[in-house]
Scaffold this motif. Structure first.
Motif, PDB file in Angstrom:
ATOM      1  N   ASN A 163      13.479  10.516  -4.881  1.00 49.11           N
ATOM      2  CA  ASN A 163      12.295  10.136  -4.129  1.00 49.11           C
ATOM      3  C   ASN A 163      11.314  11.274  -3.931  1.00 49.11           C
ATOM      4  OD1 ASN A 163      13.593  11.714  -2.347  1.00 49.11           O
ATOM      5  ND2 ASN A 163      14.082  10.101  -0.865  1.00 49.11           N
ATOM      6  N   ASN A 164      11.327  12.241  -4.840  1.00 50.65           N
ATOM      7  CA  ASN A 164      10.444  13.387  -4.661  1.00 50.65           C
ATOM      8  C   ASN A 164       8.979  13.050  -4.866  1.00 50.65           C
ATOM      9  OD1 ASN A 164      11.936  15.962  -4.098  1.00 50.65           O
ATOM     10  ND2 ASN A 164      13.164  15.173  -5.786  1.00 50.65           N
ATOM     11  N   LEU A 165       8.693  12.234  -5.888  1.00 48.17           N
ATOM     12  CA  LEU A 165       7.298  12.003  -6.241  1.00 48.17           C
ATOM     13  C   LEU A 165       6.752  10.812  -5.472  1.00 48.17           C
ATOM     14  CD1 LEU A 165       7.378  12.674 -10.088  1.00 48.17           C
ATOM     15  CD2 LEU A 165       6.705  14.228  -8.246  1.00 48.17           C
ATOM     16  N   ARG A 166       5.894  11.098  -4.505  1.00 49.67           N
ATOM     17  CA  ARG A 166       5.304  10.053  -3.674  1.00 49.67           C
ATOM     18  C   ARG A 166       3.828   9.891  -4.038  1.00 49.67           C
ATOM     19  NH1 ARG A 166       9.144   7.781   0.200  1.00 49.67           N
ATOM     20  NH2 ARG A 166      10.841   9.269   0.178  1.00 49.67           N
ATOM     21  N   ALA A 167       3.308   8.728  -3.703  1.00 55.55           N
ATOM     22  CA  ALA A 167       1.895   8.464  -3.982  1.00 55.55           C
ATOM     23  C   ALA A 167       1.019   9.425  -3.195  1.00 55.55           C
ATOM     24  CB  ALA A 167       1.555   7.032  -3.591  1.00 55.55           C
ATOM     25  N   SER A 168       0.039  10.008  -3.897  1.00 51.87           N
ATOM     26  CA  SER A 168      -0.914  10.873  -3.214  1.00 51.87           C
ATOM     27  C   SER A 168      -2.076  10.027  -2.697  1.00 51.87           C
ATOM     28  CB  SER A 168      -1.451  11.921  -4.177  1.00 51.87           C
ATOM     29  OG  SER A 168      -2.614  12.516  -3.646  1.00 51.87           O
ATOM     30  N   THR A 169      -2.548  10.380  -1.525  1.00 51.16           N
ATOM     31  CA  THR A 169      -3.695   9.680  -0.960  1.00 51.16           C
ATOM     32  C   THR A 169      -4.884   9.696  -1.923  1.00 51.16           C
ATOM     33  OG1 THR A 169      -3.009  10.210   1.272  1.00 51.16           O
ATOM     34  CG2 THR A 169      -5.347   9.726   0.966  1.00 51.16           C
ATOM     35  N   THR A 170      -5.001  10.767  -2.725  1.00 48.50           N
ATOM     36  CA  THR A 170      -6.172  10.915  -3.578  1.00 48.50           C
ATOM     37  C   THR A 170      -6.305   9.761  -4.568  1.00 48.50           C
ATOM     38  OG1 THR A 170      -5.698  13.273  -3.424  1.00 48.50           O
ATOM     39  CG2 THR A 170      -7.414  12.594  -4.983  1.00 48.50           C
ATOM     40  N   MET A 171      -5.299   9.589  -5.421  1.00 53.44           N
ATOM     41  CA  MET A 171      -5.366   8.522  -6.422  1.00 53.44           C
ATOM     42  C   MET A 171      -5.268   7.145  -5.746  1.00 53.44           C
ATOM     43  SD  MET A 171      -5.555   7.512  -9.615  1.00 53.44           S
ATOM     44  CE  MET A 171      -5.069   8.702 -10.866  1.00 53.44           C
ATOM     45  N   TRP A 172      -4.359   7.075  -4.789  1.00 58.37           N
ATOM     46  CA  TRP A 172      -4.126   5.800  -4.096  1.00 58.37           C
ATOM     47  C   TRP A 172      -5.426   5.284  -3.463  1.00 58.37           C
ATOM     48  CZ3 TRP A 172       0.576   3.068  -2.609  1.00 58.37           C
ATOM     49  CH2 TRP A 172       0.383   2.072  -1.639  1.00 58.37           C
ATOM     50  N   SER A 173      -6.113   6.173  -2.747  1.00 61.70           N
ATOM     51  CA  SER A 173      -7.302   5.732  -2.020  1.00 61.70           C
ATOM     52  C   SER A 173      -8.382   5.280  -2.985  1.00 61.70           C
ATOM     53  CB  SER A 173      -7.822   6.844  -1.111  1.00 61.70           C
ATOM     54  OG  SER A 173      -8.271   7.946  -1.886  1.00 61.70           O
ATOM     55  N   PHE A 174      -8.474   5.970  -4.132  1.00 59.11           N
ATOM     56  CA  PHE A 174      -9.512   5.594  -5.094  1.00 59.11           C
ATOM     57  C   PHE A 174      -9.243   4.201  -5.669  1.00 59.11           C
ATOM     58  CE2 PHE A 174     -11.600   5.464  -9.207  1.00 59.11           C
ATOM     59  CZ  PHE A 174     -12.887   5.896  -8.875  1.00 59.11           C
ATOM     60  N   LEU A 175      -7.997   3.998  -6.105  1.00 57.31           N
ATOM     61  CA  LEU A 175      -7.652   2.696  -6.677  1.00 57.31           C
ATOM     62  C   LEU A 175      -7.782   1.604  -5.625  1.00 57.31           C
ATOM     63  CD1 LEU A 175      -4.498   3.664  -8.808  1.00 57.31           C
ATOM     64  CD2 LEU A 175      -6.853   3.354  -9.602  1.00 57.31           C
ATOM     65  N   SER A 176      -7.346   1.935  -4.434  1.00 55.65           N
ATOM     66  CA  SER A 176      -7.369   0.962  -3.355  1.00 55.65           C
ATOM     67  C   SER A 176      -8.807   0.598  -2.997  1.00 55.65           C
ATOM     68  CB  SER A 176      -6.632   1.574  -2.161  1.00 55.65           C
ATOM     69  OG  SER A 176      -6.599   0.675  -1.113  1.00 55.65           O
ATOM     70  N   ALA A 177      -9.663   1.608  -2.907  1.00 56.19           N
ATOM     71  CA  ALA A 177     -11.052   1.359  -2.542  1.00 56.19           C
ATOM     72  C   ALA A 177     -11.735   0.465  -3.560  1.00 56.19           C
ATOM     73  CB  ALA A 177     -11.796   2.686  -2.409  1.00 56.19           C
TER      74      ALA A 177
END
Lengths: 492, 1040
Positions: free
Chosen positions: A256-270
């Protein structure tokens, strides 16, 4: 007596004399893919802000706080040179035997691997590397390496493939199955990549090189280039799966080391981009929604079980140059050197190709007990590039607006294994933009890169990998260590 | 009434004593024992016979009814061993030797019961560094006069004249330089097959001169072991011995007992009510009753929040060991035989039979004598079965965890004993175990197992023929053949979806099986011609000419599978995946011719020359021949009843070849290795080969060692003070190493003559008898050893060569430094020594280039043995002290990371400013640091991913003082023994590894534990090694 003593040949190993080129080429392709899709992908994906180190484990903290040392990325260096020794040996044999097909394949692999290496390290051994008679190869400057790569690619492209001796490449060619037209396109696309990287540091070199290619109608890739694109190479078995999966998921003590980063997540989500679901787990097994972690916030006090984990599949391909990347590079070239002719079409093709590529495989059930890996239906990006769509090409915008669109879309297309490429491109172009405020601030703009919460380089983003200790301590011609915050030469 | 009394005289090792003076007390009448120790004398009943022999205690016996009187003499304290066994089984007068030898008698080996003959010798032989951790079946590391090679530094072991293999049983690495830390095991080395009960004598030839004639493989010295023999004409004799040992766990880390389960100061996992951390970074203990662990079906366990000081110790059990030995011996007029069988059955301190060892040793030794012809044969058969608890790093993709790595992560407040039942107690199974980050140790020992088995034969046939009375032709053929098998497996761990640990992302274990076999064959033959003559009454001459042939072959095959299809079924068919086979066959040959000549003058001055030429298959054709000579001088200065003094000097050159297959390049099946895991061909139906990372070297040359040595032996005060001292200096040129290459060459390493080494040192042994009365005797034996090692030169273009590493700590050979320096990226400091820290976090910054933080070289090794005899009681105790040197400790690292170690109590874990720390300003100046390491980051301070410079603290001082053993022996009175029809009877109680003192900087491990084998790589340190044990036992020995 000497006859009795002439027994010093290992009975279990092959004699290197007369090795088949095909054997070494296959080893070289997997060697390069393995080198790139493991440690280079981890640092690339974290520095490109696809992923952030988990708050409940610690494997990639040195990546995420920018303190990677001389011992941490030894394999990025060693695995690349290890693969290159077979590629260069195959190239040498191909030259002797005038097998121009293999000569071109070997040269493509050689230049491709060297570019990533020099883009991470700057000065590296090129001319004197992979020579068993030279234990202390000299380092070439980054500029020299760039010129050598173009020289070598031109040399291979200049050979007459029709006149190539046999054997012809086939199933040993994991990338194109022996299709030489594709390799020619690969070589040209690689040249385009090499020239484009120099737009800031050596604009004349870039412009001259690219114009010459455009003028001659050089073919560029319209398909993905990589290993296992059809799901036919990697298997969900130990030591046979996608290197990223093998290294991060199968062989580590926590997955479980690699977690979603807010950076990419927020862009795709937006942008309501459906790839969000392909990249990351968005709900837990009870159906409760999961969220991302601010980049580098591994000391966050949030409950770990609420943070989204990155989706990584054992069957995923390893990409060398995706079709999307090829289109985006062509679009940029058109904008820069050809008055923007066809740039929109190329950009649109790039976005569509990127949607189609993401992902090939995903975890259908998220349960360990009966985990299956399903070949997904490709995503359709058409609505996104349509008029009014979130990724519509800014035809009327400035050059920077266009470049930003191209590079940001390229950034997304690099997920999951080619984060290094978007990392280089960010340093060259400045896109995606750097957020002046932390991601915890409400005014944070989705998709902007944020300095790691736990970063230890005083607000300066990492620029390079430091030379591995194995090279410095064993090669007296190695230069002094260069700090992780010193930019690579092409970053002007 | 006068009658004929006959009998024999033997020494304490049952070796016949020729030339013993047997005198009728008060008369001048007497005889001498013959070559086989037999005598015959006319004597009257009531008279007293006095048996005396140099170096032995005088014995008096009154003649009574019996016509036979057999005498076993006892060595006089510290007496000179008059005769020593040297090359090719030749016995020599010790005073003629111009080099250092040390003899160890059977008594020294069996005073306490051991399964390994070297176990109790540490500190007892000057010039020899012996490391045998007190663990069942562990390897013995024996290094004579320092490390002089980067390949094998093991001395050559010669048993009854034939070399035997001392290969270690750790896998296929022929160079013993394996540095892998993943799921390691130690199934001992070749020495483990020698039964101490069967040894008559061990003779240690320490220097190059001593070894010159044995050939290149003795370049690290030779250890010559002679097994017990019988006497011609000896009546049938039976020796029985039985020993029972009980053991408890020895050194365990000293833990902190102030803070309990948690992380970053929080007892409960973030955002949940579970407490699932694998460390003790929680709140201070407060004694309150609390819930803990995972929440299972809405319930949670409760316990008081207190430290359990012995929670780890309680995991271990009492170990047992039973050794039973029987020996039959006897002789006819021209024949003799000895047969011994020893059965050792032990189960160590780790619960279950996970560390059980079962060894059976058979030895047959027989001799036959004709008029001019002598034949002798020795045959040994050993069968050994060992269960092994793996050490080192876990292997999640294959055979699972190793025990110690799991157990030392357990928080201070969790009862390890209560975790035992993982089948019925739902809180202890894998799904619900209190943490997703480590495994229940009971699962690990019960479900993941390793077995090692050995069947071995070694022995020889020796034929000698007297061509002339002074010209003897000898031929010997010997063999050492062993078949070894390994089976290792680990269970599937599959987390139930939705279970607490599955939700926390715990990694499944695929499960795996490895089965391997390793066959070794060594054939060794020689032929010698020995000539001796007296040129005049003063000038004597001995010479030997000979030829030798040695061939060693190995055959290794191992097959592994992972991803088991069916749980709990550990066979190679049990996978849908691939069976991965590893193969390693090798063969090497050496031919040698040699000669030696010794001139003696007046039995006081001796000059010896040797020369040998070898041809080795491991060197390039055309350059595979090498010659090496030696010369030694010995002079007796004083020799009388009270005093003996001898000086000696020698010079020798020894050359050494290397392992097989280092001269050519090869292709191997292709694959890519990552930081974790690898991918391997065949892939997608395609096979491929790649250039091996090992670059062949067609220009290999032998290593050359040149050594000179000066020494003296002095015995004073009627042999109550005995001194043996030596100084040596040896240069080794062109040491053959696997030189790591810069990876930009495309290669990993190449073998070649890349460094030069020097070892010089001083060794001293003292034997003192401070008190001696009729009934009481106090013996003191003291040894001192100091070796200084230096890498004197290193190949052009190289600054250092990596020997071993763990995480960011590297272990190098570096020019101008002792072999083995530790380096890492230490905390950055200013010129005046202040720590430079990051102004935002307060954590020390690291320097870019590694710096040295210590060496593994010891300052000295000392041993002290006291023994007191009063009438029939003997009390003996041995101490050994090894001072200086550093070691790497993964245990220290993991205990720091998990907050279990004592140093983590610094400042009560409150925020602190790194002492004497500064911040670097933009203009290059420094200002006082005011940033404390905050509460949360105190946890990270001990973790190298937050604070890289903490690695420096994982290299610790390996100094120790150990009470190695203690024994009390009672020899039953002879009168009583004879009434029982016995010859001798003795009862003893003893303890081993009774106490260990280490400096404050090592509260972690027994510094003699290594997980990296028995050679140079093991000097690096330990990686989650198993603990040692403390043993108490008793033994009974009877003969009739």
């Amino acid at each position: 007596c000497d006859q009795q003593l002439d027994i010093n040949k290992d009975p279990d190993l092959l004699d290197p004399e007369g090795v088949a080129i095909s054997s070494e080429i296959a080893a070289g392709i997997i060697g390069i893919g393995g080198a790139h899709a493991s440690s280079i992908s981890f640092v690339g994906g974290i520095w490109s802000q696809f992923w952030s180190q988990s708050l409940s484990s610690s494997q990639y903290r040195t990546e995420d706080n920018y303190t990677i040392g001389t011992n941490d990325y030894e394999r990025a260096w060693s695995n690349t040179y290890d693969a290159l020794s077979d590629i260069r040996n195959a190239k040498k044999i191909a030259l002797e035997r005038e097998n121009w097909n293999y000569y071109l394949i070997a040269t493509c692999l050689e230049a491709y691997a060297f570019q990533i290496l020099t883009d991470f390290y700057g000065d590296i051994p090129y001319e004197e590397a992979n020579d068993p008679s030279n234990f202390t190869p000299n380092f070439n400057t980054g500029e020299e390496v760039y010129d050598f790569m173009i020289r070598d690619l031109d040399d291979a492209l200049g050979r007459d493939l029709e006149a190539s001796s046999l054997p012809a490449p086939g199933s040993d060619d994991f990338v194109f199955g022996g299709n030489m037209d594709n390799w020619t396109a690969f070589a040209n696309t690689l040249k385009l990549k090499i020239f484009l990287r120099q737009t800031e540091a050596r604009p004349t070199v870039a412009e001259t090189g690219i114009r010459a290619m455009l003028d001659s109608g050089a073919p560029f890739l319209t398909i993905n280039a990589g290993i296992g694109l059809g799901g036919d190479v990697f298997e969900d078995e130990a030591s046979l799966s996608n290197p990223l999966y093998e290294s991060d998921r199968r062989q580590l003590n926590t997955q479980n080391n690699l977690r979603a980063s807010t950076t990419m997540w927020s862009f795709l989500s937006a942008n309501a981009d459906p790839r969000l679901e392909a990249f990351y787990q968005t709900v837990d097994t009870s159906g409760d929604p999961l969220g991302p972690l601010d980049q580098g916030d591994y000391n966050s006090q949030a409950p770990p079980a609420t943070i989204s984990l990155a989706d990584i599949s054992p069957l995923s391909p390893v990409y060398f140059i995706s079709a999307a990347q090829s289109y985006f590079m062509q679009a940029e070239a058109m904008e820069r050197y050809n008055g923007g002719a066809g740039a929109k079409e190329l950009y649109d093709a790039g976005v569509l190709a990127a949607f189609e590529k993401s992902p090939n495989f995903y975890d259908n059930t998220k349960s360990e007990a009966d985990q299956t890996w399903i070949f997904s239906e490709p995503y359709d990006g058409t609505p996104f590039i349509a008029e009014g769509g979130p990724y519509e090409y800014p035809v009327a915008g400035t050059f920077d607006d266009k470049l930003k669109s191209i590079i940001v879309q390229k950034w997304i297309s690099c997920y999951p294994d080619q984060g290094y490429e978007s990392f280089f491109e960010q340093h060259r172009t400045g896109f995606p933009e750097i957020s002046p405020i932390p991601q915890s601030n409400e005014a944070y703009v989705a998709g902007q890169w944020a300095y790691s919460v736990e970063g230890l380089t005083g607000g300066i983003f990492p620029q390079r990998l430091v030379y591995p200790n194995s090279e410095i301590s064993r090669n007296s011609n190695a230069p002094a260590i260069i700090d992780i915050t010193v930019p690579i030469w092409w970053n002007k | 009434q006068e009658k004929t009394v006959t009998g024999y005289v033997i020494d304490q090792d049952d070796i016949p004593l020729p030339g013993v003076s047997i005198l009728i007390k008060g008369t001048t009448t007497g005889v001498q024992s013959d070559f086989d120790g037999n005598y015959s004398i006319q004597v009257s009943e009531g008279q007293v016979l006095v048996f005396s022999y140099i170096g032995q205690k005088t014995v008096e016996r009154t003649v009574e009814g019996a016509n036979t009187i057999n005498i076993q003499m006892e060595q006089d304290a510290q007496a000179l061993e008059e005769v020593v066994v040297t090359a090719f089984g030749k016995t020599k007068q010790k005073k003629s030797l111009g080099y250092a030898t040390v003899s160890v008698s059977a008594k020294d080996l069996t005073e306490v019961n051991n399964t390994n003959p070297f176990e109790s010798l540490s500190g007892k032989v000057a010039g020899v560094d012996i490391t045998v951790p007190a663990q069942p079946g562990a390897s013995a590391k024996v290094i004579l006069r320092g490390f002089s090679s980067l390949g094998s530094n093991s001395p050559l072991y010669i048993v009854d004249g034939s070399p035997i293999s001392n290969a270690n049983n750790r896998g296929s690495d022929p160079n013993n330089l394996s540095t892998d830390a993943t799921r390691t095991y130690d199934a001992g080395n070749g020495l483990n097959d020698i039964d101490p009960n069967n040894i008559a004598n061990i003779n240690v030839l320490k220097g190059a001169a001593a070894a010159a004639i044995y050939g290149s493989r003795a370049s690290n010295g030779a250890i010559i072991i002679t097994t017990k023999r019988a006497l011609e004409g000896q009546k049938l004799r039976v020796d029985l011995s039985t020993a029972t040992d009980f053991s408890e766990v020895g050194r365990l880390p000293h833990y902190q007992n102030s803070f309990g389960q948690g992380w970053a100061g929080q007892s409960y996992s973030r955002g949940t009510d579970a407490s699932n951390e694998n460390g003790s970074w929680g709140a201070p203990f407060d004694g309150e009753i609390r819930t803990w662990g995972n929440i299972v079906d809405n319930s949670q366990q409760i316990k008081p929040y207190v430290a359990l000081e012995d929670n780890i110790k309680d995991f271990f059990q009492a170990g047992t060991s039973f050794t039973n030995s029987v020996r039959l011996s006897g002789g006819g007029e021209t024949t003799n035989f000895s047969f011994i069988f020893t059965d050792t059955n032990s189960d160590g301190v780790i619960p279950t039979e996970a560390d059980a060892l079962d060894r059976k040793v058979f030895n047959l030794s027989a001799g036959l004598r004709g008029k001019r012809f002598r034949a002798r044969t020795v045959a040994n058969y050993i069968t050994r079965d060992q269960n092994i608890v793996n050490t080192g790093q876990s292997d999640n993709a294959g055979e699972g965890e190793s025990l110690i790595q799991e157990i030392i992560q357990i928080p201070r407040d969790i009862s390890v004993l209560d975790l035992r039942d993982y089948e019925n107690n739902p809180f202890n199974n894998n799904d619900n175990f209190y943490t997703p980050y480590s495994r229940n140790p009971w699962w690990t020992i019960n479900e993941n197992k390793t077995f090692y088995g050995t069947n071995r034969f070694f022995g020889n046939v020796n034929l000698a023929y007297d061509l002339l009375p002074n010209l003897v032709l000898t031929a010997q053929v010997g063999a050492d053949i062993s078949n070894n098998t390994l089976k290792s497996y680990g269970a599937i761990v599959s987390y139930t979806p939705g279970s607490p640990n599955a939700l926390d992302g715990a990694t499944n274990n695929a499960g795996g099986v490895t089965e391997g076999k390793n066959d070794r064959k060594e054939y060794d033959s020689f032929i010698t011609l020995d000539y001796s003559t007296d040129f005049s009454t003063d000038l004597t001459f001995n010479a030997t000419l000979g030829g030798a042939y040695n061939e060693i072959s190995t055959n290794f095959l191992s097959v592994s599978i992972t991803d088991l299809s069916v749980p709990d079924f550990y066979e190679l068919t049990n996978t849908a995946g691939r069976q991965i086979a590893t193969q390693a066959d090798s063969k090497r040959r050496i031919y040698g011719i040699f000669g030696s000549a010794e001139l003696g003058y007046k039995d006081r001055v001796f000059l010896t020359f040797t020369g040998r030429n070898d041809w080795s298959s491991t060197l390039p054709i055309g350059a595979n021949s090498y010659f090496y000579p030696s010369v030694a001088l010995s002079g007796v200065v004083i020799e009388n009843d009270n005093t003996f003094a001898k000086v000696r000097a020698s010079y020798a050159k020894v050359a050494k070849d290397t392992g097989p297959y280092a001269t050519a390049n090869t292709l191997i099946q292709a694959g890519v290795t990552f930081d974790f895991g690898q991918i391997n061909f065949p892939i997608a139906g395609q096979n491929a080969f790649e250039l091996s990372g090992i670059l062949g070297n067609p220009n290999l040359k032998p290593e050359i060692t040149r050594e000179y040595e000066f020494g003296a032996e002095v015995n004073l005060f009627n042999r109550r003070l005995n001194i043996d001292a030596a100084y040596y200096n040896k240069d080794t040129e062109g040491v053959i190493i696997n030189r790591p290459l810069a990876r930009s060459t495309g290669y990993l390493s190449t073998t070649g003559n890349f460094i030069d080494l020097n070892n010089k040192g001083f060794e001293l042994s003292l034997g003192i008898v401070p008190v001696q009365t009729d009934n009481f005797r106090w013996n003191v034996n003291y040894t001192f050893t100091k070796n200084e090692n230096e890498v004197t030169d290193i190949a052009e273009g190289l600054s250092e060569i990596l020997i071993n590493s763990a995480f960011a700590v590297n272990f190098y050979a570096e020019k101008g430094r002792p072999l083995g320096v530790y380096k890492t990226r230490v905390a950055a400091t200013t010129d005046d020594g202040r720590t430079i820290v990051d102004p935002s976090s307060g954590i020390p910054l690291q320097v870019d280039n590694e710096e040295e933080i210590g060496t593994s070289q010891r300052d000295f090794v000392m041993g002290l043995k006291n023994s007191f005899s009063y009438k029939n009681f003997t009390l003996a105790a041995s101490l050994d002290w090894k001072e200086g040197g550093e070691m790497y400790s993964y245990t220290a690292r993991l205990l720091g990371f998990t907050g279990n170690s004592l140093p983590t109590l610094y400042n009560d874990r409150s925020p602190f400013i790194v002492p004497n720390s500064v911040n670097e300003n933009a203009d290059g100046t420094y200002s006082e640091n005011t940033t404390p390491i905050n509460y949360i980051d105190v946890t990270g301070f001990y973790s190298s991913s937050n604070n890289g410079s903490i690695e420096e603290t994982h290299v610790i001082d390996k100094t120790f003082v150990r009470l190695r053993d203690m024994s009390l022996t009672y020899n039953l009175p002879l009168a009583f023994v004879e009434k029982l029809g016995l010859t001798t009877a003795a009862f003893s109680v003893y303890g081993k590894n009774l106490a260990l003192w280490t400096p404050d900087s090592n509260p972690y491990v027994d510094p003699e534990v290594s997980t990296f084998g028995d050679d140079l790589a093991s000097e690096f340190g330990e990686f989650a090694g198993n603990p040692t044990q403390r043993t108490y036992g008793f033994a009974l020995k009877v003969s009739f």
